[in-house]
Design an enzyme around this catalytic site. Structure first.
Site: not given
Length: 310
Positions: A156, A250, A280
């Site tokens: 991320s 995501d 995610h």
């Protein structure tokens, strides 16, 4: 359809976050994240020992967590940047990931506790991660690390920082030999289809992303800087081989997909994982979801192959 094995994980995750006040401060969010991660932490993998060191950086000393396999000897290394929207998380919240990489490949993983936004906006985190990568190479003998087999990685926001490291250090003696990018954010363009398709997806909501981006890059001009938005680099030639894992459901899916395309166009070898049925942050669900565990296993196998050919 989202993988149904994620349902049990999401139930526990959402319950943990449900106590957070609507007006919670960044400090309160961080404390709760640490608590949730500790409560959900998996057992320590056999054969992995952890320690901490401090890296001297320009503004402060930065803690790094070192997860090392007990096999000893000179090991390859992954310098890891944790996720958390640049504003929360730590090497401890992501220890399940880093310890399992160390265990799978009999290697060392150095996880960086970089400065968090909004108190420390761009570029401080970039500078601290860069200094940590350089410190690992400069101290490789002391750490039991092969200085020629140092990769970078992250998930991320940490994937964004890992990609930035390859650009910041390209052409220098500190350039990493590989990059592992796990559902990374690679620019600030929210017009991509995945943002619309997954606006209300689990774990990462599009509605909150403008605040996240403003906290990290309050100066909009900085959002054009390739160290904040690696996708916007003038050239991606000469960057190290990459493994890019995205998740089907995501908002950031197209960030990773677009970045993979740009790397390939520049002649960079790319292994790409579509993350079908996943969301995610899916590596946090390894206890519940076989696809999450399998994904991490593929990442580790790719890393092992990179180390073996260096």
């Amino acid at each position: 359809m989202i993988n149904p094995e994620l349902d049990a994980f999401l139930s526990v995750w959402d319950e943990g976050w449900s106590v957070l006040p609507a007006n919670a401060s960044p400090k309160e969010r961080r404390l709760l994240f640490e608590y949730i991660a500790e409560r959900m932490r998996l057992p320590r993998p056999e054969g992995v020992t952890s320690s901490v060191r401090f890296v001297p950086c320009e503004k402060r000393n930065v803690l790094v967590r070192i997860d090392r396999h007990d096999d000893g000897g000179t090991q390859p290394c992954l310098v890891y940047m944790h996720g958390g929207a640049w504003a929360q998380g730590s090497p401890m919240t992501h220890a399940d990931i880093t310890m399992r990489i160390a265990a799978a490949n009999s290697q060392t993983v150095v996880s960086v506790d970089y400065a968090l936004a909004p108190e420390h906006p761009f570029p401080q985190a970039v500078h601290e991660c860069r200094d940590a990568v350089k410190w690992v190479k400069d101290n490789a003998a002391d750490l039991g690390i092969d200085p020629d087999r140092i990769a970078v990685g992250g998930d991320s926001a940490g994937g964004n920082l890992a990609a930035a490291m390859t650009i910041a250090l390209r052409g220098t003696a500190y350039a990493p030999m590989a990059q592992l990018l796990i559902y990374p954010g690679t620019d600030f363009d929210m017009s991509k289809p995945s943002y619309k398709e997954n606006a209300d997806a689990p774990l990462l909501k599009v509605a909150g992303m403008p605040t996240v981006n403003a906290n990290y890059c309050p100066n909009e001009e900085d959002r054009k800087n390739p160290l904040a938005a690696p996708s916007l680099a003038e050239s991606h030639a000469g960057l190290p081989q990459a493994y890019i894992a995205v998740a089907q459901y995501d908002p950031l899916r197209d960030d990773g997909t677009t970045y993979a395309d740009k790397l390939r166009a520049a002649g960079v070898p790319v292994e790409f994982d579509k993350g079908e049925g996943l969301i995610h942050g899916y590596l946090r669900a390894m206890e519940y979801c076989a696809a999450s565990r399998d994904s991490l296993a593929r990442m580790c196998a790719w890393l092992a192959g990179c180390y073996a050919t260096e």
